[in-house]
Design a protein around this motif. Structure first.
Motif, PDB file in Angstrom:
ATOM      1  N   UNK A  34       0.991  -1.375   0.005  1.00  0.00           N
ATOM      2  CA  UNK A  34       0.020  -0.141   0.089  1.00  0.00           C
ATOM      3  C   UNK A  34       0.638   1.059   0.101  1.00  0.00           C
ATOM      4  N   UNK A  35       1.932   0.903   0.384  1.00  0.00           N
ATOM      5  CA  UNK A  35       2.824   2.710   0.527  1.00  0.00           C
ATOM      6  C   UNK A  35       3.948   2.351  -0.377  1.00  0.00           C
ATOM      7  N   UNK A  36       4.257   1.610  -1.046  1.00  0.00           N
ATOM      8  CA  UNK A  36       4.610   1.454  -1.861  1.00  0.00           C
ATOM      9  C   UNK A  36       3.701   2.230  -3.469  1.00  0.00           C
ATOM     10  N   UNK A  37       2.513   1.740  -2.834  1.00  0.00           N
ATOM     11  CA  UNK A  37       1.530   2.619  -3.722  1.00  0.00           C
ATOM     12  C   UNK A  37       1.422   4.019  -3.777  1.00  0.00           C
ATOM     13  N   UNK A  38       1.627   4.015  -2.219  1.00  0.00           N
ATOM     14  CA  UNK A  38       1.402   5.236  -1.996  1.00  0.00           C
ATOM     15  C   UNK A  38       2.176   6.277  -2.719  1.00  0.00           C
ATOM     16  N   UNK A  39       3.603   5.801  -2.827  1.00  0.00           N
ATOM     17  CA  UNK A  39       4.462   6.598  -2.919  1.00  0.00           C
ATOM     18  C   UNK A  39       3.925   7.179  -4.276  1.00  0.00           C
ATOM     19  N   UNK A  83       3.604  -0.561  15.700  1.00  0.00           N
ATOM     20  CA  UNK A  83       5.738  -1.218  14.963  1.00  0.00           C
ATOM     21  C   UNK A  83       4.954  -2.152  13.917  1.00  0.00           C
ATOM     22  N   UNK A  84       3.783  -3.055  13.562  1.00  0.00           N
ATOM     23  CA  UNK A  84       3.068  -3.751  12.526  1.00  0.00           C
ATOM     24  C   UNK A  84       3.405  -2.098  11.191  1.00  0.00           C
ATOM     25  N   UNK A  85       2.717  -1.623  11.392  1.00  0.00           N
ATOM     26  CA  UNK A  85       2.084  -0.667  10.349  1.00  0.00           C
ATOM     27  C   UNK A  85       3.453   0.166   9.953  1.00  0.00           C
ATOM     28  N   UNK A  86       4.300   0.899  11.202  1.00  0.00           N
ATOM     29  CA  UNK A  86       5.733   2.048  11.085  1.00  0.00           C
ATOM     30  C   UNK A  86       6.190   0.658   9.908  1.00  0.00           C
ATOM     31  N   UNK A 128       8.653  14.117  -3.341  1.00  0.00           N
ATOM     32  CA  UNK A 128       8.824  15.335  -2.619  1.00  0.00           C
ATOM     33  C   UNK A 128       8.851  14.720  -1.319  1.00  0.00           C
ATOM     34  N   UNK A 129       9.890  15.461  -0.741  1.00  0.00           N
ATOM     35  CA  UNK A 129       9.264  15.020   1.698  1.00  0.00           C
ATOM     36  C   UNK A 129       8.386  15.237   1.697  1.00  0.00           C
ATOM     37  N   UNK A 130       7.508  16.147   1.584  1.00  0.00           N
ATOM     38  CA  UNK A 130       6.015  16.706   2.451  1.00  0.00           C
ATOM     39  C   UNK A 130       5.808  15.373   1.997  1.00  0.00           C
ATOM     40  N   UNK A 131       5.146  14.412   0.837  1.00  0.00           N
ATOM     41  CA  UNK A 131       5.223  13.645   0.788  1.00  0.00           C
ATOM     42  C   UNK A 131       5.068  12.522   1.200  1.00  0.00           C
ATOM     43  N   UNK A 132       6.837  12.599   2.028  1.00  0.00           N
ATOM     44  CA  UNK A 132       7.326  10.968   2.682  1.00  0.00           C
ATOM     45  C   UNK A 132       6.658  11.487   3.669  1.00  0.00           C
ATOM     46  N   UNK A 133       6.816  12.977   4.149  1.00  0.00           N
ATOM     47  CA  UNK A 133       6.747  13.186   6.117  1.00  0.00           C
ATOM     48  C   UNK A 133       4.823  12.738   6.237  1.00  0.00           C
ATOM     49  N   UNK A 134       4.141  12.994   5.230  1.00  0.00           N
ATOM     50  CA  UNK A 134       2.602  13.021   5.030  1.00  0.00           C
ATOM     51  C   UNK A 134       2.431  11.368   5.339  1.00  0.00           C
ATOM     52  N   UNK A 135       3.618  10.542   4.308  1.00  0.00           N
ATOM     53  CA  UNK A 135       3.802   8.735   4.752  1.00  0.00           C
ATOM     54  C   UNK A 135       3.684   7.937   5.941  1.00  0.00           C
ATOM     55  N   UNK A 136       4.596   8.747   6.269  1.00  0.00           N
ATOM     56  CA  UNK A 136       5.239   8.302   7.840  1.00  0.00           C
ATOM     57  C   UNK A 136       3.750   8.422   8.907  1.00  0.00           C
ATOM     58  N   UNK A 137       3.179  10.063   8.520  1.00  0.00           N
ATOM     59  CA  UNK A 137       2.213  10.175   9.534  1.00  0.00           C
ATOM     60  C   UNK A 137       0.701   9.119   8.834  1.00  0.00           C
ATOM     61  N   UNK A 138       0.916   9.475   7.766  1.00  0.00           N
ATOM     62  CA  UNK A 138      -0.341   7.903   7.420  1.00  0.00           C
ATOM     63  C   UNK A 138      -0.093   6.435   8.389  1.00  0.00           C
ATOM     64  N   UNK A 139       1.219   6.143   8.265  1.00  0.00           N
ATOM     65  CA  UNK A 139       1.537   4.496   9.115  1.00  0.00           C
ATOM     66  C   UNK A 139       1.159   4.960  10.236  1.00  0.00           C
ATOM     67  N   UNK A 140       2.000   5.573  11.039  1.00  0.00           N
ATOM     68  CA  UNK A 140       1.008   6.236  12.522  1.00  0.00           C
ATOM     69  C   UNK A 140      -0.155   6.071  12.326  1.00  0.00           C
ATOM     70  N   UNK A 141      -0.842   6.678  11.756  1.00  0.00           N
ATOM     71  CA  UNK A 141      -2.154   6.589  12.064  1.00  0.00           C
ATOM     72  C   UNK A 141      -2.520   5.713  11.788  1.00  0.00           C
TER      73      UNK A 141
END
Lengths: 232, 384
Positions: free
Chosen positions: B28-33, B313-316, B347-360
């Motif tokens: 899912x996160x590869x697709x997001x990227x 941990x699982x999501x991250x 872009x870095x902005x989307x990486x940060x959003x991705x990190x937040x998405x993983x946490x959420x």
């Protein structure tokens, strides 16, 4: 710490009622019991007599409907959930019939679990674990997982976990109920040694007369009341 | 940190289930990227639009022409720094799928309007000296293997030549770069005077105007004033900020941002169900173990935190690995459309959003099982 009369545990007028739908089930009724410090007490009785419920009340895992449970001078039935959890971590060591070890942790990690709640450093925790495992004679198997240990060995790990914090009270719920005679004897030898050599106060629920004979006092229960109370 | 080994060991309890859950989150996160990079490709024009630039087009539609003579009149409006026109050429290089945009422009005025396009003095000089000279962005030049000195034949789809020949031949005199990686380097520019002289129709007409204003704060006012200037003329105008113009242009294909968000929304909702189910099952299987932890002295809150931490941990693990793989693939393998997108990077902005998405995702998947574990009564748990 015992009271002025040397009692570590004092159960006074304890009732325990469970509610199942509209039905009230009276498991303990007006129960009183005093246990001096350093005693090894065996709690016997038929199934449903209230032995395990009493053990749960003494361990602070449950609360009485009426009455009081005082241990080391502290009314544990009045403690908040949070303080009760802290009290359990400091004062109680629990040994279960089916060992209840974490299958994904090795023996040392299982024994270390209660120490995670203390402020001990990693090195100190490791030292405590080594001591506890050596007391139960399992230092050489510290890296083994529960599935790699026999029933008797798993129970010894369970005892090591129970004593690793040096608790005031050791509560054992049918500790030999799942073991063969040889392993049972080893476990009972170990409990006796802990009682006699280290002065641990032990309360053991058992159905086994031979096991009960190892205790210094045997208390029989039936239908939520004490029926006989005698030295072994 | 001392609880980490307990949390980690819980994940190892059912290795296959944990690995499959992590893999589904990872995918899912590869697709997001990838979708983030593609969305950026479509929105590149909007992202890099200058706040001091306006775009003026025909009031009816972008395909209606405007007179070339408007330029001088626009520049007389107070607050306008300069104006330069552009026209869509829409030619084909070799085959229709080799899409890239081509514009005839006035060399110096255009380069002055777009300082984000970086070209060497040597290439600029060659362009000024070569009537059929053209420059191409680095991405497009690399895509087709062009180098300076090559002759680039472009087949016209709109602008046939006066001599009836549909093929325009340009001499590649320069390659431009962008000031940063968000600059579009997939475009192709050639000289307006050559275009004006050789086209078979539409002489004196252009597609639109870029207008640079002195003060971006006055942009709306100036846009209004410029439009008033040509009101009631045969070619009335509509002037808007460049970002709004680019957004409208991109939306001709479709609301890419909305489509991407809808796809990702569906993917993440599914992932949430997968991870949530995985965590619920994990807690259900461990009721007795959780009761034992509480019996040993772990508080209800500590148990809640441990289950949440396990879910996190699982999501991250899946999310961060997915982002890392997406970033590596995007960086090393590049644009999957072979350069049709003006820019293609994560872009870095989307990486940060991705990190937040993983946490959420971790928190949302773990919250219900964690509450269940928190509320578990010890005696009930031990009886199971």
């Amino acid at each position: 710490m015992a009271d002025a009369n040397g009692n570590l545990v004092e159960v006074t007028g304890v009732d325990k009622v469970f509610h199942r739908g509209s039905e009230d089930i009276h498991v303990l009724g007006g129960l009183c019991l005093k246990i001096p410090e350093g005693e090894f007490l065996a709690l016997m009785g038929p199934s449903g007599s209230g032995k395990s419920t009493l053990l749960n009340l003494l361990a602070g895992l449950d609360r009485p409907t009426e009455g009081s449970v005082t241990i080391s001078g502290e009314r544990i039935d009045q403690l908040s959930e949070r303080r009760l959890a802290g009290w359990r971590a400091r004062h109680v060591g629990l040994v279960f019939q089916f060992y209840n070890l974490m299958p994904t942790l090795n023996a040392a990690r299982n024994v270390e679990l209660p120490l995670l709640l203390t402020h001990l450093s990693r090195t100190e925790r490791k030292k405590h674990v080594e001591v506890a495992l050596s007391v139960v004679g399992l230092n050489h198997r510290h890296g083994h997982y529960p599935r790699q240990l026999s029933g008797g060995e798993q129970q010894r790990v369970g005892i090591a976990r129970a004593i690793v914090t040096d608790p005031t009270l050791l509560l054992c719920d049918e500790p030999t109920g799942d073991l063969d005679r040889k392993s049972s004897d080893e476990i009972l030898d170990l409990l006796q040694a802990l009682n006699q050599d280290q002065g641990k106060t032990i309360i053991m629920v058992t159905h086994d007369n031979d096991a009960a004979k190892r205790a210094s006092r045997i208390v029989h229960m039936n239908k939520g009341k004490l029926t006989t109370d005698a030295a072994a | 940190m001392k609880y980490f080994s307990v949390i980690w060991s819980s994940l190892k309890r059912k290795k296959t289930r944990s690995i499959l859950t992590i893999l589904s989150i990872l995918v899912a996160f590869i697709l997001y990227g990838y979708l983030s990079a593609i969305r950026l490709g479509f929105d590149a024009g909007v992202e890099v639009s200058g706040v001091d630039r306006l775009v003026m087009q025909h009031k009816v539609s972008l395909i209606q022409f405007l007179p070339e003579s408007y330029e001088a009149r626009i520049e007389q409006v107070q607050g306008v720094d300069s104006a330069v026109h552009g026209t869509w050429f829409g030619g084909i290089y070799q085959k229709p799928m080799n899409f890239f945009s081509q514009f005839p422009v006035k060399v110096e005025e255009y380069l002055d309007m777009y300082p984000e396009y970086v070209i060497s003095d040597e290439h600029k000089k060659a362009w000024l000296e070569t009537r059929n000279g053209a420059i191409a962005g680095r991405t497009i030049a690399e895509r087709f293997g062009w180098k300076v000195g090559d002759r680039i034949p472009i087949q016209a789809t709109i602008w046939t030549r006066k001599d009836g020949n549909p093929t325009w031949e340009f001499n590649l005199v320069g390659i431009y770069d962008g000031v940063d990686k968000s600059t579009d380097t997939t475009q192709f520019f050639f000289r307006y005077d050559y275009f004006q002289e050789a086209r078979s129709f539409g002489s004196g007409n252009v597609g639109w105007y870029w207008i640079r204003v002195d003060n971006p704060d006055n942009a709306a006012e100036i846009a209004k004033e410029v439009d008033q200037l040509f009101a009631n003329s045969p070619a009335e105008t509509k002037t808007q900020p460049e970002a709004a113009f680019m957004q409208g242009f991109a939306k001709q294909i479709g609301d890419i941002g909305f489509i991407m968000t809808a796809i990702l929304g569906a993917v993440f909702f599914t992932i949430l169900l997968v991870a949530g189910n995985s965590m619920a099952q994990a807690v259900r299987e461990r009721i007795q173990e959780i009761a034992v932890l509480k019996a040993l002295g772990f508080t209800h809150t500590a148990v809640l935190a441990m289950v949440l931490a396990e879910s996190l941990l699982l999501a991250c693990l899946g999310g961060f690995a997915g982002l890392a793989i997406a970033w590596t693939m995007i960086t090393t393998m590049g644009d999957p459309t072979n350069g049709s997108l003006p820019v293609f990077f994560l872009p870095v902005k989307d990486v940060v959003i991705g990190v937040l998405l993983a946490v959420l995702t971790g928190l949302a998947a773990g919250i219900l099982p964690a509450i269940r574990a928190q509320k578990l009564q010890i005696a009930d748990g031990l009886r199971r």
